[in-house]
Design a protein around this motif. Sequence first.
Motif, short mmCIF file in Angstrom:
data_model
loop_
_atom_site.label_atom_id
_atom_site.label_comp_id
_atom_site.label_asym_id
_atom_site.label_seq_id
_atom_site.Cartn_x
_atom_site.Cartn_y
_atom_site.Cartn_z
N GLU A 2 -19.06 -9.87 3.44
CA GLU A 2 -18.66 -8.67 4.19
C GLU A 2 -17.78 -9.04 5.38
O GLU A 2 -16.77 -8.38 5.66
CB GLU A 2 -19.91 -7.92 4.66
CG GLU A 2 -20.74 -7.32 3.54
CD GLU A 2 -22.05 -6.74 4.04
OE1 GLU A 2 -22.25 -6.74 5.28
OE2 GLU A 2 -22.86 -6.29 3.21
N ASP A 26 -9.73 -18.32 0.12
CA ASP A 26 -9.34 -16.94 -0.14
C ASP A 26 -10.51 -16.21 -0.81
O ASP A 26 -11.46 -16.81 -1.30
CB ASP A 26 -8.07 -16.87 -1.00
CG ASP A 26 -8.24 -17.49 -2.37
OD1 ASP A 26 -9.15 -17.08 -3.11
OD2 ASP A 26 -7.46 -18.38 -2.72
N HIS A 47 -15.93 -11.73 5.68
CA HIS A 47 -14.66 -12.20 5.14
C HIS A 47 -13.72 -11.02 4.88
O HIS A 47 -12.54 -11.05 5.24
CB HIS A 47 -14.93 -12.98 3.84
CG HIS A 47 -13.78 -13.80 3.37
ND1 HIS A 47 -13.77 -15.17 3.42
CD2 HIS A 47 -12.58 -13.45 2.84
CE1 HIS A 47 -12.64 -15.63 2.93
NE2 HIS A 47 -11.90 -14.59 2.56
N LEU A 48 -14.26 -9.97 4.26
CA LEU A 48 -13.45 -8.80 3.98
C LEU A 48 -13.01 -8.10 5.26
O LEU A 48 -11.88 -7.57 5.35
CB LEU A 48 -14.23 -7.83 3.09
CG LEU A 48 -14.39 -8.26 1.62
CD1 LEU A 48 -15.32 -7.31 0.89
CD2 LEU A 48 -13.03 -8.32 0.92
N GLN A 49 -13.87 -8.07 6.28
CA GLN A 49 -13.50 -7.46 7.56
C GLN A 49 -12.35 -8.21 8.23
O GLN A 49 -11.45 -7.58 8.81
CB GLN A 49 -14.71 -7.42 8.49
CG GLN A 49 -15.79 -6.43 8.08
CD GLN A 49 -16.96 -6.46 9.05
OE1 GLN A 49 -16.79 -6.43 10.26
NE2 GLN A 49 -18.16 -6.53 8.50
N LEU A 80 -10.01 -9.91 6.65
CA LEU A 80 -8.82 -9.58 5.87
C LEU A 80 -8.30 -8.18 6.22
O LEU A 80 -7.08 -7.97 6.31
CB LEU A 80 -9.13 -9.65 4.38
CG LEU A 80 -9.37 -11.04 3.78
CD1 LEU A 80 -9.82 -10.93 2.33
CD2 LEU A 80 -8.10 -11.88 3.87
N LYS A 81 -9.21 -7.25 6.42
CA LYS A 81 -8.82 -5.85 6.63
C LYS A 81 -8.35 -5.59 8.06
O LYS A 81 -7.37 -4.84 8.25
CB LYS A 81 -10.00 -4.94 6.31
CG LYS A 81 -9.71 -3.46 6.51
CD LYS A 81 -10.95 -2.61 6.16
CE LYS A 81 -10.68 -1.13 6.39
NZ LYS A 81 -11.89 -0.30 6.08
N ASN A 82 -9.00 -6.20 9.04
CA ASN A 82 -8.80 -5.78 10.43
C ASN A 82 -7.96 -6.73 11.27
O ASN A 82 -7.58 -6.38 12.40
CB ASN A 82 -10.16 -5.59 11.11
CG ASN A 82 -10.99 -4.52 10.43
OD1 ASN A 82 -10.48 -3.51 9.97
ND2 ASN A 82 -12.30 -4.76 10.36
N TYR A 83 -7.67 -7.94 10.77
CA TYR A 83 -6.95 -8.92 11.58
C TYR A 83 -5.79 -9.53 10.80
O TYR A 83 -5.92 -9.84 9.62
CB TYR A 83 -7.90 -10.03 12.05
CG TYR A 83 -9.04 -9.51 12.90
CD1 TYR A 83 -8.87 -9.32 14.27
CD2 TYR A 83 -10.27 -9.19 12.33
CE1 TYR A 83 -9.91 -8.84 15.05
CE2 TYR A 83 -11.31 -8.70 13.11
CZ TYR A 83 -11.13 -8.53 14.47
OH TYR A 83 -12.15 -8.04 15.24
N ASP A 84 -4.70 -9.71 11.49
CA ASP A 84 -3.51 -10.31 10.87
C ASP A 84 -3.59 -11.82 11.04
O ASP A 84 -2.82 -12.44 11.79
CB ASP A 84 -2.25 -9.75 11.52
CG ASP A 84 -0.98 -10.27 10.84
OD1 ASP A 84 -1.07 -10.66 9.66
OD2 ASP A 84 0.08 -10.28 11.50
N ASN A 88 -15.98 -11.31 16.18
CA ASN A 88 -14.87 -10.39 16.44
C ASN A 88 -14.24 -10.70 17.80
O ASN A 88 -13.01 -10.77 17.93
CB ASN A 88 -15.36 -8.94 16.45
CG ASN A 88 -15.88 -8.49 15.11
OD1 ASN A 88 -15.13 -8.06 14.26
ND2 ASN A 88 -17.19 -8.57 14.92
N LYS A 138 -15.67 -14.97 -3.58
CA LYS A 138 -16.42 -13.95 -4.32
C LYS A 138 -17.30 -14.57 -5.40
O LYS A 138 -18.41 -14.10 -5.67
CB LYS A 138 -15.45 -12.94 -4.93
CG LYS A 138 -16.11 -11.69 -5.48
CD LYS A 138 -15.06 -10.70 -5.96
CE LYS A 138 -15.72 -9.41 -6.47
NZ LYS A 138 -14.71 -8.44 -6.96
#
Length: 354
Positions: free
Chosen positions: A66, A82, A68-70, A72-76, A38, A87
């Motif tokens: 997990e 992909d 990878h998803l963080q 995608l969710k938290n950073y531009d 992070n 998955k």
Amino acid sequence: MTVLIISDNESTFSSKWINALERIQADYVCSKIEEDWNTKISQFKPNIVIGCPNSFDIYKKRKYDEIHLQVLKNYDVPIYPDFKAIKIYENKPELQKILVENDIPHPKTYYYTEYEKGLDYIFNESKSYPIIAKSNSGAGGVGIKFLRNKIEAEKLVYEVFKGRGFPKRIGPNLRQGNKLSRTWNKITNPGVLLKKLNAYRKRYQYRQKGEILFQEFIPHEYEWRVVRIGESYFAHKKIAESGMASGSKLKGYENPPLSVLQFVKEISDKLEIKSAAYDLFETSDGKYLVNEIQTYFGQSDPYQMLIDGKPARYVYRDNNWISEFGDFARNQCYDLRLKYALDMAGIVHNITFQ
């Protein structure tokens, strides 16, 4: 341009990415999953993140998922591969699920997480042998068992649910070709030998328990390995040995039929997974069945396809398949992967193959 590579301690992929990045003199930063990735995203503000998940341990692979998803969710910031490809990577139950949901031809496959249901399949559902058993993850013939009869199947189910877990090959793969040269290479290169011994130790430690897949056995003399990376396509045969092509590393490089490329183009478009290896069975009536899809895959030769004996790729333009000659699979396809990742992210680069 700055690239952040997030990798597991046991991932073998990051060195190939570094080779590709250094070839174009790109700046890069590496972070292990266990480290504060992070902070590195915030500090270095990478243009793209490249993920290298664990392929030995399903629990560490899930940890990477997990992260990878963080991202995608938290950073531009774009991330490669992909998540659709990640998955199903080393996740055979998830692969089976998307093949069924998208009506993609594949061998009949059954997934069990309970001992009694695994036994019920063996004694009541499975009508003929041999059958194939698979662990959740595993590539190159690791995590696959060829079961000749119900006795072998029952022993395996017990081992998976009540014993030490799904058996895995610990030592060298005796089904691979060039046994003498491979042995001599390890004897004369202590570093290579230690690396292999460490890999065998990890396989021994990471025996998977509590789940098993049974797959219909498709008699075959070969599988098609079709690689799609962006708009580049490659195909060759994986020659079967002892009833299975997985892990043999025996190859056939005759000119591939365009029908196998067309099949992979259609299903990869449908799945929206355009950077992966598709392993296919070809039935006696010329139909194709998906056996495996892996976004990370091995490459034992310096090329993925030969046309008339020369390294090449196919591209699909104006409704036609066009062959192009060149070293497109160099660096085990990581240069081409990098080009595709940067193109998808809209990042200007100087990667060429001419």
